[in-house]
Design an enzyme around this catalytic site. Structure first.
Site, PDB file in Angstrom:
ATOM      1  N   PRO A   2      22.360  34.726 -42.741  1.00  0.00           N
ATOM      2  CA  PRO A   2      20.966  35.067 -42.408  1.00  0.00           C
ATOM      3  C   PRO A   2      19.979  34.384 -43.356  1.00  0.00           C
ATOM      4  O   PRO A   2      20.162  34.412 -44.568  1.00  0.00           O
ATOM      5  CB  PRO A   2      20.912  36.587 -42.595  1.00  0.00           C
ATOM      6  CG  PRO A   2      22.321  37.045 -42.740  1.00  0.00           C
ATOM      7  CD  PRO A   2      23.133  35.887 -43.176  1.00  0.00           C
ATOM      8  N   GLU A   3      18.990  33.724 -42.770  1.00  0.00           N
ATOM      9  CA  GLU A   3      17.913  33.108 -43.550  1.00  0.00           C
ATOM     10  C   GLU A   3      16.611  33.856 -43.235  1.00  0.00           C
ATOM     11  O   GLU A   3      16.644  34.889 -42.578  1.00  0.00           O
ATOM     12  CB  GLU A   3      17.794  31.623 -43.202  1.00  0.00           C
ATOM     13  CG  GLU A   3      19.091  30.848 -43.452  1.00  0.00           C
ATOM     14  CD  GLU A   3      18.975  29.372 -43.073  1.00  0.00           C
ATOM     15  OE1 GLU A   3      17.856  28.832 -43.109  1.00  0.00           O
ATOM     16  OE2 GLU A   3      20.001  28.776 -42.730  1.00  0.00           O
ATOM     17  N   HIS A  97      34.834  47.349 -42.061  1.00  0.00           N
ATOM     18  CA  HIS A  97      34.000  46.725 -43.099  1.00  0.00           C
ATOM     19  C   HIS A  97      32.622  47.370 -43.233  1.00  0.00           C
ATOM     20  O   HIS A  97      31.698  46.740 -43.713  1.00  0.00           O
ATOM     21  CB  HIS A  97      33.833  45.213 -42.863  1.00  0.00           C
ATOM     22  CG  HIS A  97      35.115  44.487 -42.648  1.00  0.00           C
ATOM     23  ND1 HIS A  97      36.048  44.329 -43.639  1.00  0.00           N
ATOM     24  CD2 HIS A  97      35.639  43.905 -41.543  1.00  0.00           C
ATOM     25  CE1 HIS A  97      37.092  43.671 -43.163  1.00  0.00           C
ATOM     26  NE2 HIS A  97      36.867  43.411 -41.894  1.00  0.00           N
ATOM     27  N   ARG A 116      32.479  39.890 -45.469  1.00  0.00           N
ATOM     28  CA  ARG A 116      32.868  39.065 -46.615  1.00  0.00           C
ATOM     29  C   ARG A 116      32.334  39.599 -47.937  1.00  0.00           C
ATOM     30  O   ARG A 116      32.760  39.150 -48.996  1.00  0.00           O
ATOM     31  CB  ARG A 116      32.415  37.616 -46.382  1.00  0.00           C
ATOM     32  CG  ARG A 116      33.070  37.063 -45.111  1.00  0.00           C
ATOM     33  CD  ARG A 116      32.758  35.628 -44.895  1.00  0.00           C
ATOM     34  NE  ARG A 116      33.363  34.767 -45.917  1.00  0.00           N
ATOM     35  CZ  ARG A 116      33.283  33.457 -45.911  1.00  0.00           C
ATOM     36  NH1 ARG A 116      32.623  32.850 -44.955  1.00  0.00           N
ATOM     37  NH2 ARG A 116      33.842  32.742 -46.857  1.00  0.00           N
ATOM     38  N   ARG A 155       9.858  17.640 -58.242  1.00  0.00           N
ATOM     39  CA  ARG A 155      11.326  17.700 -58.260  1.00  0.00           C
ATOM     40  C   ARG A 155      11.950  16.326 -58.071  1.00  0.00           C
ATOM     41  O   ARG A 155      11.578  15.609 -57.144  1.00  0.00           O
ATOM     42  CB  ARG A 155      11.827  18.618 -57.142  1.00  0.00           C
ATOM     43  CG  ARG A 155      11.329  20.032 -57.266  1.00  0.00           C
ATOM     44  CD  ARG A 155      12.173  20.773 -58.266  1.00  0.00           C
ATOM     45  NE  ARG A 155      11.512  22.026 -58.656  1.00  0.00           N
ATOM     46  CZ  ARG A 155      12.148  23.019 -59.260  1.00  0.00           C
ATOM     47  NH1 ARG A 155      13.434  22.908 -59.528  1.00  0.00           N
ATOM     48  NH2 ARG A 155      11.501  24.090 -59.607  1.00  0.00           N
TER      49      ARG A 155
END
Ligand SMILES: [Zn+2]
Length: 303
Positions: A2-3, A97, A116, A155
Site C-alpha cells: 500500500p502506498e 493472520h 507478512r 539530491r
C-alpha cells in the site's frame, strides 16, 4: 504494497466509522510488529477515537485526551506490505493472520490482519510523534512546485530513488514513482540534481495528477490490497508503466522495459523517457571490472 492512495482510501474508510467510537478491550495475536504491545493492551481500552489522519503511508488514529486537553495520544499504523484493516461484527469469521482485535462500543471489532507482518503498530504518547514521524518529508499532494524543485535538485541520487525517499516526499512507493516518471517522460536513472526546471514542473504535476486519480479510483490492487470493506482498487487498470514490461507504451507504442534502479524494479518507456547520457567510468571501476573478467575466464577454464 500500500502506498499513499491505498492508505488514503483506508483512512477515508476509517473516518466513516471510527471517530467517537470507544475501545472496550484489546486482544492480540502475534505482536512482533507492535512497538510496545503491553502499552496497547493497558492504555487503549477506555480511549475514544477522534481524528483519523494520514501522513505519507502512516495512519494516525488520534485518541480523545483523557487527562489534560493538551495530551496527544495516537494509535500509529503502517500497513507494511500486506497489512489490512477491517471493521466488522465480532461473529465475522476470522481470517488467518489476524493479529489485533479492538472491541468497539458499537458492538463491532476493528481488526488488523497482516500475512507478512512487515507492518507496524504503536501507541504514541507524550511527544513520541516527533520521534517517530519527525524525519518524514512533505506531503506530495500539498508540496508547492518550488519546494518540490528545491528538494529534488538538492539530491545527487537517481530520480527514482529520490521519489522513493520518504524524507524528501512521503507516501510514494514503486508504483506511483514509475507511473509519475512515465507521465512526466523522465528516465528513472536521471540524477535529481541534473533535472531541468521544466522537467521538474512536469514531474510535480504528474505526481499530483497520478496520486489524485489513484485516490479517486480507490488505489491499485496489484497484490492483495483491499480497502476497509474488502473492496479492490481500480487504478491498476490505468497503469501505463508499472509491471507493463514487454507491453506497448500507450503514448508511442515502443516496448516498456524493466531495469533495476536503487534496488527496485523500474518500468519505463525507452523512447518517451530517454536515458541520461552515459558518463565515463572512473578508472578504478574499469580496473575492477577487468579483474572480474579475468577471474571469470579462469573459472571457466577450470570447468
Ligand atoms: Zn513511449
Amino acid at each position: 504494497m500500500p502506498e499513499l492512495p491505498e492508505v488514503e482510501t483506508v483512512a477515508r474508510g476509517l473516518r466513516e466509522v471510527l471517530p467517537g467510537r470507544r475501545v472496550l478491550s484489546v486482544r492480540l495475536g502475534k505482536t512482533d510488529f507492535i512497538d510496545d504491545p503491553a502499552a496497547l493492551e493497558q492504555d487503549l481500552p477506555g480511549s475514544t477515537f477522534a481524528r483519523i489522519r494520514r501522513l505519507g503511508k502512516y495512519l494516525l488514529l488520534d485518541l480523545e485526551p483523557r487527562k489534560t486537553p493538551a495530551e496527544q495520544t495516537s494509535l500509529l499504523i503502517h500497513l507494511g506490505m500486506t497489512g489490512k484493516l477491517s471493521v466488522c461484527p465480532p461473529e465475522t469469521p476470522v481470517p488467518l493472520h489476524t493479529h489485533v482485535f479492538l472491541a468497539l462500543d458499537d458492538g463491532r471489532e476493528l481488526r488488523y490482519n497482516d500475512v507478512r507482518r512487515f507492518g507496524r503498530m504503536a501507541l504514541l504518547a507524550n511527544g513520541a510523534h516527533e520521534r517517530v514521524l519527525g524525519g518524514l518529508g512533505l506531503e506530495p499532494l500539498e508540496i508547492s512546485e518550488g519546494e518540490f524543485r528545491t528538494r529534488i535538485q538538492a539530491r545527487k541520487s537517481r530520480i527514482k530513488a529520490v521519489l522513493l525517499n520518504q524524507a524528501v516526499v512521503r507516501g510514494i512507493g514503486n508504483i506511483y514513482a514509475d507511473e509519475s516518471l512515465w507521465r512526466a517522460r523522465i528516465h528513472p536513472e536521471k540524477i535529481g540534481a541534473r533535472l531541468k526546471d521544466d522537467e521538474l514542473r512536469r514531474l510535480h504535476r504528474a505526481v499530483q495528477h497520478i496520486l489524485r486519480e489513484a485516490i479517486r479510483l480507490r488505489g491499485s490492487s496489484v497484490s492483495d490490497y483491499v480497502d476497509l470493506d474488502g473492496g479492490r482498487g481500480e487504478f491498476q487498470q490505468k497503469h501505463r508503466a508499472y509491471q507493463r514490461d514487454g507491453k506497448k507504451c500507450a503514448r508511442c507504442a515502443a516496448i516498456i522495459r524493466r531495469i533495476i534502479v536503487a534496488g527496485r524494479s523500474s518500468h519505463f518507456c525507452p523512447q518517451c523517457q530517454p536515458a541520461p547520457p552515459k558518463r565515463r567510468k572512473p578508472r578504478k571501476v574499469a580496473k575492477q571490472r577487468s579483474r572480474k573478467r579475468a577471474l571469470r575466464s579462469r573459472s571457466k577454464a577450470k570447468r
